[in-house]
Design an enzyme around this catalytic site. Structure first.
Site, PDB file in Angstrom:
ATOM      1  N   ASP A 171      28.167  32.115  41.372  1.00 15.87           N
ATOM      2  CA  ASP A 171      28.383  31.592  40.019  1.00 15.87           C
ATOM      3  C   ASP A 171      29.858  31.384  39.709  1.00 15.87           C
ATOM      4  O   ASP A 171      30.237  31.219  38.556  1.00 15.87           O
ATOM      5  CB  ASP A 171      27.755  32.528  38.973  1.00 15.87           C
ATOM      6  CG  ASP A 171      28.300  33.951  39.044  1.00 15.87           C
ATOM      7  OD1 ASP A 171      29.071  34.250  39.974  1.00 15.87           O
ATOM      8  OD2 ASP A 171      27.940  34.765  38.179  1.00 15.87           O
ATOM      9  N   GLU A 257      34.581  47.321  43.128  1.00 13.85           N
ATOM     10  CA  GLU A 257      35.743  46.841  43.862  1.00 13.85           C
ATOM     11  C   GLU A 257      36.668  48.004  44.227  1.00 13.85           C
ATOM     12  O   GLU A 257      37.120  48.120  45.368  1.00 13.85           O
ATOM     13  CB  GLU A 257      36.513  45.812  43.027  1.00 13.85           C
ATOM     14  CG  GLU A 257      35.723  44.547  42.717  1.00 13.85           C
ATOM     15  CD  GLU A 257      34.884  44.658  41.449  1.00 13.85           C
ATOM     16  OE1 GLU A 257      34.385  43.620  40.966  1.00 13.85           O
ATOM     17  OE2 GLU A 257      34.732  45.791  40.943  1.00 13.85           O
TER      18      GLU A 257
END
Length: 307
Positions: A171, A257
């Site tokens: 996306d 992350e």
């Protein structure tokens, strides 16, 4: 009598001249005899070895970029995969690892990849139902499946194996310049991401070529306050840290992350790209939620169209 012969001669003279000119032109266009091949002198002579064009040799020397893309079934899935494929197809030496959140490969994605026109691997792994609740990290199993495939593919190959790993969500929107930047990654490289964290952009703060902090609108206390689209990892780092994966237990949304990067690097080792992290080359452009309010409950059309 003489005058009659002279008149006939003058009448035929132009036509004779035309025929002579035509014959002379045809003879000048006759093909030249074929040259004997170099080094052989005859039909049995060996041909010179075909030379590989310089651009092809340079491309073959480039490190391969491995782009891991988690994906799941939804109305806009094919549209977003099409947009991403149109970008990746223009990148030299790229291998797309597409991982479905499903118990089996879907026909839609299989057909799409077959016509995508780029090197790709199609994987699938379902997210356990208990992890599909709102507020929990997403795509963990899919990214780990891509990492496992990459390690298995390269475990028996001799070093060096130049390559770069990048997590390319379907996306997002990517500039082609981004792939040029990440290809020179030595360990872990970083750059800004646009339209994320409630701000126009987030980025690593760089001083004297080193990352010293984070410009972010959400939880600046994160060890690596960066979006998933904001870093790339050398293949050698991935192979030398076989236990580095995205964790489920104890991980929070927005922390994946940091949890991953802590296993393979430090902030001091990060390599700033994109003009010392001052250029946005990737945007977190999520597709607007599809409005299907008028879609009939049962299929009414006379044909079945894949969207």
């Amino acid at each position: 009598m003489k005058s009659l012969l002279l008149s006939r001669f003058l009448l035929l003279l132009p036509w004779v001249l035309i025929v002579i000119i035509v014959l002379d032109t045809d003879s000048s266009r006759a093909p030249l005899p074929a040259r004997a091949p170099r080094g052989g002198g005859g039909s049995g002579g060996s041909r010179p070895a075909a030379r590989v064009p310089a651009p092809r040799r340079a491309e073959a020397a480039l490190p391969t970029i491995y782009a891991i893309t988690p994906t799941y079934s939804r109305p806009a899935q094919k549209a977003e995969l099409t947009r991403l494929a149109n970008t990746l197809r223009q990148v030299s030496r790229l291998h797309w690892i597409l991982v479905e959140d499903a118990a089996a490969r879907s026909e839609l994605v299989s057909r799409f990849l077959a016509g995508a026109g780029l090197p790709a691997t199609h994987l699938h792994v379902p997210t356990p139902r208990r992890y599909k609740r709102p507020g929990l990290p997403r795509a963990t199993e899919q990214r780990n499946a891509g990492l496992a495939w990459l390690r298995q593919r390269h475990q028996h190959l001799p070093p060096p194996q130049p390559g770069v790993l990048f997590f390319a969500d379907d996306d997002n929107t990517y500039s082609l310049e981004l792939f040029q930047e990440m290809r020179t990654t030595r360990k872990v490289s970083v750059w800004p991401v646009g339209l994320v964290g409630g701000r126009r952009y987030e980025r690593p703060v760089v001083e004297n070529g080193k990352v010293v902090g984070w410009y972010t609108g959400w939880r600046a206390d994160r060890p690596f306050a960066i979006d998933m689209a904001g870093f790339a990892v050398s293949l050698q780092v991935i192979l030398s840290h076989p236990k580095a994966v995205f964790k489920r237990r104890g991980s929070q949304p927005g922390m994946q992350e940091s949890d991953f990067l802590k296993q393979i690097t430090t902030v001091e080792e990060l390599e700033p790209k994109a003009n010392n992290c001052t250029k946005v080359l990737v945007w977190h452009t999520r597709t607007e939620k599809v409005n299907l309010a008028n879609e009939p409950k049962y299929h009414l059309d006379t044909v079945n169209i894949e969207v």
